[in-house]
Design a protein around this motif. Structure first.
Motif, PDB file in Angstrom:
ATOM      1  N   ALA A  75      55.739  34.375  39.287  1.00  0.00           N
ATOM      2  CA  ALA A  75      54.295  34.576  39.305  1.00  0.00           C
ATOM      3  C   ALA A  75      54.027  35.909  39.989  1.00  0.00           C
ATOM      4  CB  ALA A  75      53.597  33.440  40.046  1.00  0.00           C
ATOM      5  N   ILE A  76      53.281  36.767  39.344  1.00  0.00           N
ATOM      6  CA  ILE A  76      52.981  38.104  39.863  1.00  0.00           C
ATOM      7  C   ILE A  76      51.501  38.159  40.231  1.00  0.00           C
ATOM      8  CG2 ILE A  76      53.027  40.582  39.391  1.00  0.00           C
ATOM      9  CD1 ILE A  76      55.216  39.875  37.238  1.00  0.00           C
ATOM     10  N   PHE A  77      51.246  38.592  41.451  1.00  0.00           N
ATOM     11  CA  PHE A  77      49.881  38.620  41.997  1.00  0.00           C
ATOM     12  C   PHE A  77      49.521  40.025  42.457  1.00  0.00           C
ATOM     13  CE2 PHE A  77      51.628  34.432  42.713  1.00  0.00           C
ATOM     14  CZ  PHE A  77      50.579  33.566  42.430  1.00  0.00           C
ATOM     15  N   LYS A  78      48.212  40.277  42.545  1.00  0.00           N
ATOM     16  CA  LYS A  78      47.726  41.522  43.154  1.00  0.00           C
ATOM     17  C   LYS A  78      46.497  41.210  43.980  1.00  0.00           C
ATOM     18  CE  LYS A  78      44.411  43.305  39.826  1.00  0.00           C
ATOM     19  NZ  LYS A  78      43.995  44.416  39.003  1.00  0.00           N
ATOM     20  N   ARG A  79      46.250  42.063  44.946  1.00  0.00           N
ATOM     21  CA  ARG A  79      44.996  42.029  45.694  1.00  0.00           C
ATOM     22  C   ARG A  79      44.730  43.435  46.201  1.00  0.00           C
ATOM     23  NH1 ARG A  79      46.521  38.607  51.201  1.00  0.00           N
ATOM     24  NH2 ARG A  79      48.076  40.066  51.972  1.00  0.00           N
ATOM     25  N   GLN A  80      43.472  43.689  46.474  1.00  0.00           N
ATOM     26  CA  GLN A  80      43.107  45.032  46.932  1.00  0.00           C
ATOM     27  C   GLN A  80      43.689  45.241  48.315  1.00  0.00           C
ATOM     28  OE1 GLN A  80      39.034  45.931  46.280  1.00  0.00           O
ATOM     29  NE2 GLN A  80      39.340  48.098  46.546  1.00  0.00           N
ATOM     30  N   SER A  81      44.287  46.397  48.503  1.00  0.00           N
ATOM     31  CA  SER A  81      44.913  46.733  49.780  1.00  0.00           C
ATOM     32  C   SER A  81      43.849  46.968  50.839  1.00  0.00           C
ATOM     33  CB  SER A  81      45.771  47.990  49.626  1.00  0.00           C
ATOM     34  OG  SER A  81      46.359  48.329  50.859  1.00  0.00           O
ATOM     35  N   LYS A  82      44.117  46.483  52.047  1.00  0.00           N
ATOM     36  CA  LYS A  82      43.173  46.672  53.161  1.00  0.00           C
ATOM     37  C   LYS A  82      43.478  47.935  53.942  1.00  0.00           C
ATOM     38  CE  LYS A  82      42.551  41.736  53.411  1.00  0.00           C
ATOM     39  NZ  LYS A  82      42.841  40.501  54.095  1.00  0.00           N
TER      40      LYS A  82
END
Length: 83
Positions: A75-82
């Motif tokens: 499963a490949i995920f992304k989120r905006q970097s802080k």
């Protein structure tokens, strides 16, 4: 002009057949969708968005061994970097 969004990525491998209990024991589960859902929901709670879900092809499977397990997934995920 604002800068482009920066992303961070995470890849997890999910074993949809066996699950580790809170006591540390390994159980054989017939509820693969429940196991997968637990992993996806845990990542979602941490702000990760699922971008891809695919079978983890083991070398034995690639060599034509149809008996190689088919319950492993990436499963490949992304989120905006802080940062």
């Amino acid at each position: 002009m604002r800068g482009m969004a920066k992303w961070e990525y995470s890849v997890i491998t999910i074993n949809a057949k066996y699950e580790v209990t809170s006591a540390g024991n390994i159980t054989d589960s017939t509820e693969s969708l429940v196991i997968i859902g637990k992993h996806l929901n845990a990542m979602g709670k941490d702000g990760w968005e699922l971008v891809s879900f695919l079978p983890a092809m083991l070398p034995q499977k690639l060599k034509g061994n149809e008996s190689a397990n088919s319950w492993m997934y990436h499963a490949i995920f992304k989120r905006q970097s802080k940062k």
